[in-house]
Design an enzyme around this catalytic site. Structure first.
Site: not given
Length: 211
Positions: A36, A73, A101, A182, A185
């Site tokens: 991402s 992801g 991840n 979030d 990012h």
């Protein structure tokens, strides 16, 4: 007479080509391959890292095209499963950014290393240059995990003789103003910081690729 006329036309066309100079070479094809952070999570396509990096390189005079092969992801195992078809023939270089991840999910670093090795070897076997982009384990994973995860990238860069950008989120990870809500990012401003810091390494990488 017809042959003379044809000859004259041919010479005229040839002279025109010579006067116009060499045909424009195709841009150097690169692929931004990652998760991402590469894909541009919750950002407009033009603000994703590959698009911003392409513009920065072009502004510096490099004729490049960067495809965005980021998948939100994605882990190193997911990247390995798709790397053959996600990196098309004709690609000169891949910016390989995976592993964040894996660390967030606590995947054993040994598994991440094995997957990164396989991707690097697949790309090198195809004659495609690799710029390895490093990640750091999040602090909540503990010191033992970090000691096993963090050295993966510099060690692989040394083993395979590929350039390394040590930490993709350098300059962004500790600045909330450079991230979306979030807190993980980058926002467009954060992507700009990432591009600015990484640009010299990418320039050197591009200049070393076969034309």
């Amino acid at each position: 007479m017809r042959m003379k006329g044809f000859g004259a036309l041919f010479l005229a066309a040839l002279a025109g080509l010579i006067a116009a100079g060499p045909l424009h070479a195709a841009p150097i094809e690169l692929v931004g391959f990652g998760d991402s952070l590469m894909a541009g999570y919750q950002l407009p396509p033009d603000d994703a890292f590959p698009a911003r990096l392409e513009k920065a390189l072009r502004d510096k005079g490099h004729d490049v095209s960067i495809s965005n092969a980021g998948v939100s992801g994605d882990t190193t195992s997911g990247g390995l499963a798709r790397i053959d078809w996600s990196v098309p023939d004709g690609t000169k270089g891949v910016i390989l950014e995976l592993g964040a991840n894996d660390a967030l999910r606590g995947i054993p670093p040994e598994e991440s290393r094995k997957n990164l090795v396989a991707m690097i070897e697949k790309l090198k076997a195809r004659g495609i240059g690799v710029l390895l982009v490093g990640m750091l384990a999040p602090p909540n994973m503990g010191g033992d995990y970090a000691d096993r995860f963090n050295p993966i990238y510099p060690e692989l860069a040394k083993t395979y003789g590929v350039p390394l950008y040590p930490f993709f989120l350098d300059g962004v990870v500790e600045d909330a103003g450079l991230k979306i809500e979030d807190g993980m990012h980058p926002n467009p401003k954060g992507v700009g910081v990432m591009v600015e810091r990484m640009l010299p390494v990418v320039e050197t990488f591009v200049q070393g690729l076969p034309k």
